[in-house]
Enzyme design. Structure first.
Site, PDB file in Angstrom:
ATOM      1  N   LYS A  53      21.122 -50.030  59.704  1.00 41.42           N
ATOM      2  CA  LYS A  53      20.075 -50.389  60.682  1.00 41.42           C
ATOM      3  C   LYS A  53      18.782 -49.654  60.343  1.00 41.42           C
ATOM      4  O   LYS A  53      17.697 -50.228  60.430  1.00 41.42           O
ATOM      5  CB  LYS A  53      20.575 -49.994  62.080  1.00 41.42           C
ATOM      6  CG  LYS A  53      19.499 -49.674  63.090  1.00 41.42           C
ATOM      7  CD  LYS A  53      20.119 -49.190  64.397  1.00 41.42           C
ATOM      8  CE  LYS A  53      19.121 -48.582  65.353  1.00 41.42           C
ATOM      9  NZ  LYS A  53      18.641 -47.250  64.950  1.00 41.42           N
ATOM     10  N   ARG A 126      12.094 -49.481  67.824  1.00 38.96           N
ATOM     11  CA  ARG A 126      11.008 -48.581  67.394  1.00 38.96           C
ATOM     12  C   ARG A 126      10.301 -49.107  66.137  1.00 38.96           C
ATOM     13  O   ARG A 126       9.274 -48.603  65.724  1.00 38.96           O
ATOM     14  CB  ARG A 126      11.574 -47.186  67.068  1.00 38.96           C
ATOM     15  CG  ARG A 126      12.283 -46.554  68.233  1.00 38.96           C
ATOM     16  CD  ARG A 126      12.323 -45.073  68.138  1.00 38.96           C
ATOM     17  NE  ARG A 126      11.018 -44.463  68.205  1.00 38.96           N
ATOM     18  CZ  ARG A 126      10.264 -44.411  69.297  1.00 38.96           C
ATOM     19  NH1 ARG A 126      10.670 -44.952  70.415  1.00 38.96           N
ATOM     20  NH2 ARG A 126       9.098 -43.815  69.255  1.00 38.96           N
ATOM     21  N   CYS A 150      16.314 -45.916  71.491  1.00 40.11           N
ATOM     22  CA  CYS A 150      17.140 -45.153  72.435  1.00 40.11           C
ATOM     23  C   CYS A 150      16.300 -44.164  73.232  1.00 40.11           C
ATOM     24  O   CYS A 150      15.435 -43.498  72.668  1.00 40.11           O
ATOM     25  CB  CYS A 150      18.230 -44.406  71.676  1.00 40.11           C
ATOM     26  SG  CYS A 150      19.459 -45.514  70.995  1.00 40.11           S
ATOM     27  N   ASP A 340      22.401 -38.495  64.834  1.00 40.96           N
ATOM     28  CA  ASP A 340      23.106 -39.705  65.265  1.00 40.96           C
ATOM     29  C   ASP A 340      24.629 -39.582  65.118  1.00 40.96           C
ATOM     30  O   ASP A 340      25.374 -40.424  65.614  1.00 40.96           O
ATOM     31  CB  ASP A 340      22.633 -40.921  64.447  1.00 40.96           C
ATOM     32  CG  ASP A 340      21.156 -41.207  64.627  1.00 40.96           C
ATOM     33  OD1 ASP A 340      20.481 -40.448  65.344  1.00 40.96           O
ATOM     34  OD2 ASP A 340      20.652 -42.170  64.033  1.00 40.96           O
ATOM     35  N   VAL A 362      17.136 -32.063  67.281  1.00 43.51           N
ATOM     36  CA  VAL A 362      16.151 -33.096  66.915  1.00 43.51           C
ATOM     37  C   VAL A 362      15.523 -33.749  68.153  1.00 43.51           C
ATOM     38  O   VAL A 362      14.308 -33.961  68.209  1.00 43.51           O
ATOM     39  CB  VAL A 362      16.794 -34.169  66.007  1.00 43.51           C
ATOM     40  CG1 VAL A 362      15.784 -35.247  65.634  1.00 43.51           C
ATOM     41  CG2 VAL A 362      17.362 -33.514  64.746  1.00 43.51           C
TER      42      VAL A 362
HETATM   43  C1  LIG Z   1      15.067 -46.619  63.496  1.00 40.77           C
HETATM   44  C2  LIG Z   1      15.372 -45.281  62.950  1.00 40.77           C
HETATM   45  O1  LIG Z   1      15.316 -45.044  61.750  1.00 40.77           O
HETATM   46  N1  LIG Z   1      15.763 -44.361  63.830  1.00 40.77           N
HETATM   47  C3  LIG Z   1      16.137 -43.061  63.350  1.00 40.77           C
HETATM   48  C4  LIG Z   1      14.870 -42.249  63.133  1.00 40.77           C
HETATM   49  O2  LIG Z   1      14.161 -42.257  64.364  1.00 40.77           O
HETATM   50  P1  LIG Z   1      12.641 -41.800  64.381  1.00 40.77           P
HETATM   51  O3  LIG Z   1      11.998 -42.195  63.114  1.00 40.77           O
HETATM   52  O4  LIG Z   1      12.057 -42.310  65.654  1.00 40.77           O
HETATM   53  O5  LIG Z   1      12.825 -40.238  64.472  1.00 40.77           O
HETATM   54  P2  LIG Z   1      11.852 -39.094  63.972  1.00 40.77           P
HETATM   55  O6  LIG Z   1      12.421 -38.464  62.761  1.00 40.77           O
HETATM   56  O7  LIG Z   1      10.463 -39.634  63.889  1.00 40.77           O
HETATM   57  O8  LIG Z   1      11.911 -38.060  65.185  1.00 40.77           O
HETATM   58  C5  LIG Z   1      12.336 -36.730  65.012  1.00 40.77           C
HETATM   59  C6  LIG Z   1      11.628 -35.825  65.984  1.00 40.77           C
HETATM   60  O9  LIG Z   1      10.222 -35.860  65.739  1.00 40.77           O
HETATM   61  C7  LIG Z   1       9.516 -36.103  66.945  1.00 40.77           C
HETATM   62  N2  LIG Z   1       8.287 -36.896  66.641  1.00 40.77           N
HETATM   63  C8  LIG Z   1       8.379 -38.007  65.858  1.00 40.77           C
HETATM   64  C9  LIG Z   1       7.259 -38.761  65.591  1.00 40.77           C
HETATM   65  C10 LIG Z   1       6.016 -38.368  66.147  1.00 40.77           C
HETATM   66  O10 LIG Z   1       4.972 -39.017  65.950  1.00 40.77           O
HETATM   67  N3  LIG Z   1       5.974 -37.250  66.923  1.00 40.77           N
HETATM   68  C11 LIG Z   1       7.079 -36.494  67.193  1.00 40.77           C
HETATM   69  O11 LIG Z   1       7.002 -35.481  67.882  1.00 40.77           O
HETATM   70  C12 LIG Z   1      10.516 -36.908  67.795  1.00 40.77           C
HETATM   71  O12 LIG Z   1      10.191 -36.865  69.160  1.00 40.77           O
HETATM   72  C13 LIG Z   1      11.823 -36.213  67.457  1.00 40.77           C
HETATM   73  O13 LIG Z   1      11.957 -35.040  68.227  1.00 40.77           O
HETATM   74  O14 LIG Z   1      15.233 -40.921  62.728  1.00 40.77           O
HETATM   75  C14 LIG Z   1      16.007 -40.209  63.698  1.00 40.77           C
HETATM   76  C15 LIG Z   1      16.246 -38.811  63.170  1.00 40.77           C
HETATM   77  O15 LIG Z   1      17.025 -38.857  62.011  1.00 40.77           O
HETATM   78  C16 LIG Z   1      17.307 -40.947  63.996  1.00 40.77           C
HETATM   79  O16 LIG Z   1      17.946 -40.323  65.088  1.00 40.77           O
HETATM   80  C17 LIG Z   1      17.053 -42.402  64.360  1.00 40.77           C
HETATM   81  O17 LIG Z   1      18.279 -43.114  64.339  1.00 40.77           O
HETATM   82  C1  LIG Z   2      18.319 -43.175  67.806  1.00 40.50           C
HETATM   83  C2  LIG Z   2      18.717 -44.246  67.147  1.00 40.50           C
HETATM   84  O1  LIG Z   2      18.007 -45.352  66.899  1.00 40.50           O
HETATM   85  P1  LIG Z   2      16.500 -45.747  67.295  1.00 40.50           P
HETATM   86  O2  LIG Z   2      15.592 -44.805  66.575  1.00 40.50           O
HETATM   87  O3  LIG Z   2      16.394 -47.125  66.775  1.00 40.50           O
HETATM   88  O4  LIG Z   2      16.393 -45.655  68.773  1.00 40.50           O
HETATM   89  C3  LIG Z   2      20.062 -44.323  66.530  1.00 40.50           C
HETATM   90  O5  LIG Z   2      20.255 -45.194  65.644  1.00 40.50           O
HETATM   91  O6  LIG Z   2      20.946 -43.557  66.920  1.00 40.50           O
END
Ligand SMILES: CC(=O)N[C@H]1[C@@H](OP(=O)(O)OP(=O)(O)OC[C@H]2O[C@@H](n3ccc(=O)[nH]c3=O)[C@H](O)[C@@H]2O)O[C@H](CO)[C@@H](O)[C@@H]1O
Ligand SMILES: C=C(OP(=O)(O)O)C(=O)O
EC number: 2.5.1.7
Length: 468
Positions: A53, A126, A150, A340, A362
Site C-alpha cells: 500500500k 494521505r 489513520c 505499523d 513515531v
Molecule cells: C501512506 C504511507 O506511506 N503511510 C506511512 C507513512 O506515513 P506518513 O508519510 O504520513 O508518515 P511520516 O513519516 O510523514 O510521519 C512521521 C512523523 O512525522 C510527523 N510529520 C510528518 C510530516 C510533516 O509534514 N510534519 C510532521 O510533523 C508525523 O506527524 C509523524 O509524527 O509513514 C509512516 C511512518 O513509517 C507509516 O506509519 C505510514 O503507514
Molecule cells: C498509518 C498507516 O497508513 P496511512 O499513512 O495511509 O494512514 C498504516 O498503513 O498503518
C-alpha cells in the site's frame, strides 16, 4: 505536453475503483461492515501478499510525471489504490486494469480538475498531498483535497509545504483543501527535514526530479518503499543519489518517461499475518514476503519466541510451542522497528510470559486500540507521555506514548469497533485468539490496506460469519 481545462464540467463521475472503502471492500469480496468471529482456533495455511500500500499508491502518482504510459504490476485490491485512481482520473490520467493486479497509467491527457471531483475524495487517504509536485510541473497548479489516513496523531503537513515553498511553490490555504501554484516554475532546493518523514521525503523526490537544478535533501527517510520509489524514478529517467547519513541528491532532468515496475511486497501486511500466526498459535506461509525488508521485524519475532523459515517464494511464520517471551520495543524510522508493526504484534505480547513494553515514538496517539484488547481480558496500561527506560536506542521524542503489556492473559470474546487500519487488524487477531464469540465492526477500514483479507481468513481456517 497538451493540457485541457474542463472547468465547465460539473458532473462528478468516478471510476468504481475510486469509491470509498466500501467499494474496495466489495472488490475484496467483503459485503458487510461487521464480522462475527468464533475465536480460539489457530490460523494455518498459505496466503500471498502483493504490492505494498505504501509503495503502489506513490508509484501511481509518479506516473503523472511521465510523458508516456507506465505499467505497475502486483497492485493490491485495496481502497487506497481506488482513491489514488480517482485522483489520477480527475486529472485526466487514464487508469486501466490490464491484467490481474496490473495497472496501465496513461498521462497523455493531463488536465485541470474540477474541484468537485477532487473534493469527493477528501478524507480518504494521505496520498493526495503527493500530487503537489507532479501537478505543479504538469499544470502549474495543484488542487489537493483534505487528507485522510489513520487518525493516529495530528499528522501535520508542515514539512511538505515548507519543502514545496523551497522549490518555489506558492501555497494558498484559504481554498477548500489546498491550492498551490508555481508562478516561476520549480527549481532545485536545499531541504533539511526536522524528522525523517516518509511522506515529506517522497514529496521532495516527486518534485525534485523535474525541478530545474540540483536538490539536496538532508534528514531523508530511507524506508524500503522509498528505495523502491527511487528505483521507479530512475527507470523513468531521473538522476538520484542516495548518500550516507540520510542525504539524497536529485539532479533535475527535463523529461521523464513511463516505467514498467513490479511493486515491492507489502512488508506491513506480511508482519501482520506473522503476528496473527503467533497470537493464535498457528502456522502461516506468507507467499511474496522477503527477508531483507523484514529483518528488524524478524529479530523481534524470534525474540518473542516465534519461528520462521525463509524460502525463495515467501516466509513461513509459526508458533513452535512453549511459552512466548516478553520484549521491549521502540518503534522508529527505518531501519528501526516500524510503527505499523506494533499494533498486530501487541496481541501476541498479551500471550507472552512477563512484562513487555512498546514505546511508540513515531505517532502521539497510536495505542488507543489497546482498550478493546483490555475489554477482551488483556492486561495493558498505556502511558500517554511515555515512560522512561534505562537503555534507549531511539532518542526520546516529546510526543511518544508507551504501552506496558503483562501476560499471559486469556482473551475472551467481546464486541469491538475498529478505529484504524493496523489497530483494526489487531482487533481481528485478538478476536481470532480469544475464546468465544466476538463481533468486530467497521471492518471496511481494513480494506484500506489488506487485500482479500476475508478470503485469506477463510483459507486459513478462521471460524467467522458476516452480518449486515
Ligand atoms: C501512506 C504511507 O506511506 N503511510 C506511512 C507513512 O506515513 P506518513 O508519510 O504520513 O508518515 P511520516 O513519516 O510523514 O510521519 C512521521 C512523523 O512525522 C510527523 N510529520 C510528518 C510530516 C510533516 O509534514 N510534519 C510532521 O510533523 C508525523 O506527524 C509523524 O509524527 O509513514 C509512516 C511512518 O513509517 C507509516 O506509519 C505510514 O503507514
Ligand atoms: C498509518 C498507516 O497508513 P496511512 O499513512 O495511509 O494512514 C498504516 O498503513 O498503518
Amino acid at each position: 505536453m497538451a493540457t485541457q481545462d474542463f472547468a465547465s464540467e460539473v458532473e462528478v463521475t468516478m471510476n468504481p475503483l475510486a469509491q470509498d472503502a466500501t467499494a474496495a471492500a466489495k472488490r475484496s469480496g467483503l459485503h458487510s461492515n461487521q464480522i462475527v468471529i468464533n475465536g480460539g482456533k489457530p490460523l494455518r495455511g498459505r496466503i500471498n501478499v502483493r504490492g505494498a500500500k505504501n509503495l503502489a499508491t506513490k508509484a501511481m502518482v509518479a506516473a503523472l510525471l511521465a510523458d508516456t504510459p507506465s505499467v505497475l504490476r502486483d497492485v493490491p485490491a485495496i481502497s487506497d489504490v481506488g482513491v489514488v485512481t480517482g485522483m489520477l482520473e480527475a486529472y485526466g490520467v487514464t487508469v486501466t486494469e490490464t491484467g490481474d493486479g496490473e495497472l496501465t497509467l496513461d498521462p497523455k491527457n493531463v488536465l485541470k480538475a474540477h474541484f468537485a471531483k477532487i473534493d469527493a475524495l477528501a478524507g480518504s487517504s494521505r496520498i493526495p498531498i503527493l500530487f503537489c509536485g507532479p501537478l505543479l510541473h504538469r499544470l502549474g497548479e495543484a488542487l489537493i483535497p483534505d487528507l485522510g489516513g489513520c487518525r493516529i496523531g495530528d499528522r501535520p503537513i508542515d514539512f511538505h509545504l515548507d519543502a514545496l515553498r523551497a522549490f518555489g511553490a506558492v501555497v494558498d490555504k484559504s481554498y477548500e483543501g489546498i491550492r498551490l501554484t508555481a508562478p516561476d516554475g520549480l527549481h532545485g532546493a536545499n531541504i533539511d527535514l526536522p524528522y525523517p518523514s516518509v511522506g515529506a521525503t517522497e514529496q521532495v523526490l516527486l518534485t525534485a526530479v523535474l525541478a530545474q537544478g540540483v536538490t539536496e535533501l538532508k534528514g531523508a527517510a530511507i524506508e524500503p518503499e522509498i528505495m523502491d520509489l527511487i528505483a521507479i524514478l530512475q527507470k523513468m529517467g531521473a538522476i538520484i543519489n542516495v548518500e550516507p547519513n540520510r542525504v539524497i541528491f536529485i539532479e533535475g532532468v527535463e523529461k521523464l518517461s513511463g516505467y514498467n515496475h513490479r511493486a515491492l511486497f507489502d512488508r506491513n501486511e506480511a508482519a501482520s499475518w506473522a503476528s496473527a500466526a503467533l497470537a493464535t498459535g498457528g502456522d502461516i506461509f506468507v507467499e511474496g514476503a522477503m527477508q531483507q525488508e523484514l529483518m528488524t521485524f524478524l529479530n523481534i519475532f524470534r525474540k518473542v519466541g516465534g519461528a520462521f523459515d525463509i524460502a525463495e517464494d515467501g516466509i513461513r511464520f509459526w508458533h513452535p510451542g512453549g511459552a512466548l517471551k516478553p520484549v521491549v520495543i521502540e518503534t522508529d524510522v527505518h531501519p528501526g522497528f516500524m510503527t505499523d508493526w506494533q499494533q498486530p504484534l501487541i496481541v501476541a505480547l498479551t500471550q507472552a510470559e512477563g512484562r513487555s513494553v512498546v514505546h511508540e515514538t513515531v505517532y502521539e496517539n497510536r495505542l488507543g486500540f489497546t482498550s478493546a484488547l483490555v475489554e477482551m481480558g488483556a492486561n495493558i496500561e498505556v502511558f500517554e507521555e511515555g515512560i522512561e527506560s534505562v537503555s534507549r536506542r531511539v532518542p526520546r521524542r516529546p510526543l511518544e506514548q508507551a504501552a506496558v503489556i503483562i501476560g499471559p492473559t486469556a482473551l475472551h470474546g467481546a464486541d469491538v469497533e475498529i478505529p484504524d487500519l493496523r489497530g483494526g487488524f489487531s482487533h481481528l487477531i485478538a478476536a481470532l485468539t480469544a475464546d468465544g464469540q466476538s463481533t468486530v465492526s467497521n471492518i471496511g477500514i481494513i480494506a484500506r490496506g489488506y487485500e482479500h483479507f476475508i478470503d485469506k481468513l477463510e483459507s486459513l481456517g478462521a471460524d467467522f460469519v458476516y452480518e449486515g
